[in-house]
Design a protein around this motif. Structure first.
Motif, PDB file in Angstrom:
ATOM      1  N   LEU A  87     -12.110   7.547  -3.866  1.00  0.00           N
ATOM      2  CA  LEU A  87     -10.888   6.813  -3.567  1.00  0.00           C
ATOM      3  C   LEU A  87      -9.913   6.955  -4.722  1.00  0.00           C
ATOM      4  CD1 LEU A  87     -12.473   3.374  -2.500  1.00  0.00           C
ATOM      5  CD2 LEU A  87     -12.128   5.396  -1.059  1.00  0.00           C
ATOM      6  N   GLY A  88      -8.637   6.984  -4.383  1.00  0.00           N
ATOM      7  CA  GLY A  88      -7.573   6.864  -5.370  1.00  0.00           C
ATOM      8  C   GLY A  88      -6.604   5.815  -4.879  1.00  0.00           C
ATOM      9  N   CYS A  89      -6.348   4.808  -5.688  1.00  0.00           N
ATOM     10  CA  CYS A  89      -5.546   3.671  -5.246  1.00  0.00           C
ATOM     11  C   CYS A  89      -4.278   3.531  -6.075  1.00  0.00           C
ATOM     12  CB  CYS A  89      -6.356   2.381  -5.335  1.00  0.00           C
ATOM     13  SG  CYS A  89      -5.431   0.888  -4.870  1.00  0.00           S
ATOM     14  N   ASP A  90      -3.126   3.629  -5.405  1.00  0.00           N
ATOM     15  CA  ASP A  90      -1.839   3.304  -6.023  1.00  0.00           C
ATOM     16  C   ASP A  90      -1.589   1.831  -5.750  1.00  0.00           C
ATOM     17  OD1 ASP A  90       0.753   3.861  -7.254  1.00  0.00           O
ATOM     18  OD2 ASP A  90       1.547   3.531  -5.242  1.00  0.00           O
ATOM     19  N   PHE A  91      -1.776   1.003  -6.766  1.00  0.00           N
ATOM     20  CA  PHE A  91      -1.817  -0.450  -6.588  1.00  0.00           C
ATOM     21  C   PHE A  91      -0.457  -1.093  -6.814  1.00  0.00           C
ATOM     22  CE2 PHE A  91      -2.941  -4.829  -7.814  1.00  0.00           C
ATOM     23  CZ  PHE A  91      -3.789  -5.153  -6.780  1.00  0.00           C
ATOM     24  N   SER A  92      -0.264  -2.266  -6.222  1.00  0.00           N
ATOM     25  CA  SER A  92       0.920  -3.093  -6.444  1.00  0.00           C
ATOM     26  C   SER A  92       0.487  -4.541  -6.492  1.00  0.00           C
ATOM     27  CB  SER A  92       1.937  -2.887  -5.316  1.00  0.00           C
ATOM     28  OG  SER A  92       2.960  -3.866  -5.382  1.00  0.00           O
ATOM     29  N   SER A  93       1.108  -5.316  -7.368  1.00  0.00           N
ATOM     30  CA  SER A  93       0.795  -6.743  -7.438  1.00  0.00           C
ATOM     31  C   SER A  93       1.511  -7.534  -6.362  1.00  0.00           C
ATOM     32  CB  SER A  93       1.168  -7.299  -8.817  1.00  0.00           C
ATOM     33  OG  SER A  93       2.556  -7.117  -9.066  1.00  0.00           O
ATOM     34  N   ILE A 116       0.336  -0.861  -0.646  1.00  0.00           N
ATOM     35  CA  ILE A 116      -0.658  -0.212  -1.490  1.00  0.00           C
ATOM     36  C   ILE A 116      -1.198   0.994  -0.728  1.00  0.00           C
ATOM     37  CG2 ILE A 116      -3.012  -0.485  -2.405  1.00  0.00           C
ATOM     38  CD1 ILE A 116      -2.207  -3.417  -3.033  1.00  0.00           C
ATOM     39  N   VAL A 117      -1.324   2.125  -1.409  1.00  0.00           N
ATOM     40  CA  VAL A 117      -1.792   3.352  -0.760  1.00  0.00           C
ATOM     41  C   VAL A 117      -3.138   3.752  -1.356  1.00  0.00           C
ATOM     42  CG1 VAL A 117      -1.296   5.761  -0.230  1.00  0.00           C
ATOM     43  CG2 VAL A 117       0.577   4.105  -0.367  1.00  0.00           C
ATOM     44  N   ILE A 118      -4.090   4.051  -0.488  1.00  0.00           N
ATOM     45  CA  ILE A 118      -5.409   4.516  -0.913  1.00  0.00           C
ATOM     46  C   ILE A 118      -5.645   5.903  -0.335  1.00  0.00           C
ATOM     47  CG2 ILE A 118      -7.896   4.113  -0.840  1.00  0.00           C
ATOM     48  CD1 ILE A 118      -7.319   1.132  -0.660  1.00  0.00           C
ATOM     49  N   ALA A 119      -5.918   6.848  -1.220  1.00  0.00           N
ATOM     50  CA  ALA A 119      -6.280   8.205  -0.816  1.00  0.00           C
ATOM     51  C   ALA A 119      -7.795   8.294  -0.764  1.00  0.00           C
ATOM     52  CB  ALA A 119      -5.719   9.224  -1.799  1.00  0.00           C
ATOM     53  N   GLY A 146       6.770   8.406  -4.157  1.00  0.00           N
ATOM     54  CA  GLY A 146       5.629   8.929  -4.912  1.00  0.00           C
ATOM     55  C   GLY A 146       4.349   8.143  -4.774  1.00  0.00           C
ATOM     56  N   ASP A 147       4.303   7.158  -3.875  1.00  0.00           N
ATOM     57  CA  ASP A 147       3.114   6.312  -3.776  1.00  0.00           C
ATOM     58  C   ASP A 147       1.897   7.102  -3.284  1.00  0.00           C
ATOM     59  OD1 ASP A 147       4.727   4.176  -4.553  1.00  0.00           O
ATOM     60  OD2 ASP A 147       5.186   3.620  -2.480  1.00  0.00           O
ATOM     61  N   ALA A 148       2.091   7.914  -2.256  1.00  0.00           N
ATOM     62  CA  ALA A 148       0.981   8.714  -1.735  1.00  0.00           C
ATOM     63  C   ALA A 148       0.508   9.730  -2.768  1.00  0.00           C
ATOM     64  CB  ALA A 148       1.401   9.414  -0.443  1.00  0.00           C
ATOM     65  N   LEU A 149       1.447  10.347  -3.458  1.00  0.00           N
ATOM     66  CA  LEU A 149       1.088  11.329  -4.478  1.00  0.00           C
ATOM     67  C   LEU A 149       0.364  10.654  -5.642  1.00  0.00           C
ATOM     68  CD1 LEU A 149       1.058  14.155  -5.561  1.00  0.00           C
ATOM     69  CD2 LEU A 149       3.467  13.919  -6.192  1.00  0.00           C
TER      70      LEU A 149
END
Length: 291
Positions: free
Chosen positions: A16-22, A30-33, A249-252
């Motif tokens: 998993l790769g997670c672009d997190f936001s509070s 929030i995007v999780i690859a 750029g969230d997905a990237l």
């Protein structure tokens, strides 16, 4: 009930790769690859969008095995913690931190900065210097202090293991389907390829052709394996277009975190039980994987 992300028997765990936001929302989820590692290739399976912290909490309950790279700090600078006279045991510190409101955090950190000289207002973790990341006590632009406040408790509540910090929490050693989280930072990998070229912006006025070209260059470099991670990203044509066209750029960023998680998994498969974390890392501050 939690669902399974587990791969077929005998293969590496799901990555998993997670672009997190509070403060996630429909506009800024929030995007999780999600992907896998095989013979030096990181195969992107899908991208998941979560529009609330409660949705993330539910999602994290999925059974393993999985290993994730999460773009949020896992610890605070030791200098800050000691100056504020907070607990210096990591779990006790996080428990105290979780008990505070964001307003209390902002006030405490602002008071700390007020007493320090110009040019050295913030305390940094050792890993922040090496990774070039914002200090984990920063509460604005970006608000990584609030990302820690929102995200780490979700991982602990889900019983996820955090190697180097809470390796045994929520899971017994030898568990057959562990769920493991590591701190990632997409900017570290992006800068290796692009230098200081910007590749994203939340502001539409700044979503320029130059940033589009930078995203194309970054995705191409990942696909060709032109980074020190020694891994190649495998994408479909549609996935390639999604990453390039996402001006925010969230997905990237989620995919960059996925690549860092894959590097950690490769280290583990090569015999490094610490997933590439340094032996001398500060167990209060934490560490950004690959830094």
């Amino acid at each position: 009930m939690a669902t399974a992300l587990a791969p077929a028997a005998g293969l590496s765990p799901v990555l998993l790769g997670c672009d997190f936001s509070s403060a996630p929302s429909r506009k800024k989820p929030i995007v999780i690859a999600i992907g896998s590692l095989s013979h030096g290739r990181v195969v992107l399976s899908k991208l998941v969008q979560l529009e609330s912290l409660s949705a993330v909490a539910d999602w994290l309950q999925q059974s393993g095995p999985w290993l994730g790279g999460f773009d949020l700090p896992f610890g605070l600078p030791r200098e800050l913690v000691e100056t504020l006279n907070w607990p210096t045991d990591w779990l006790a510190c996080i428990t105290h931190y979780q008990s505070l409101s964001r307003e209390q955090i902002r006030a405490s950190f602002a008071a700390f900065c007020h007493e320090r000289p110009f040019g050295g207002k913030f305390a940094h973790r050792a890993t922040d210097f090496l990774a070039g990341s914002s200090p984990s006590m920063k509460w604005v632009n970006p608000p990584v202090a609030f990302m820690l406040h929102a995200g780490v408790p979700l991982l602990l509540q889900a019983g996820v293991r955090l190697p180097g910090l809470s390796c045994a929490l929520g899971s017994e050693q030898g568990e057959s389907t562990p769920r493991i989280a590591l701190e990632a930072y997409p900017g570290l990998l992006a800068r290796e390829v692009l230098g200081r070229r910007s590749y994203k912006s939340d502001d539409k006025a700044n979503q320029t052709p130059d940033r589009l070209i930078a995203r194309k260059d970054l995705v191409t470099a990942l696909e060709q394996g032109r980074t020190r991670l020694g891994l190649r990203l495998k994408l479909s044509h549609a996935q390639h277009d999604v990453l390039v066209d996402d001006a925010r750029g969230d997905a990237l960023d989620a995919v960059l975190c996925l690549m860092q998680a894959a590097w950690a998994q490769a280290r583990f498969e090569a015999g490094d039980s610490a997933y590439g974390l340094p032996a001398n890392m500060d167990p209060l501050e934490g560490w950004i994987i690959t830094a």
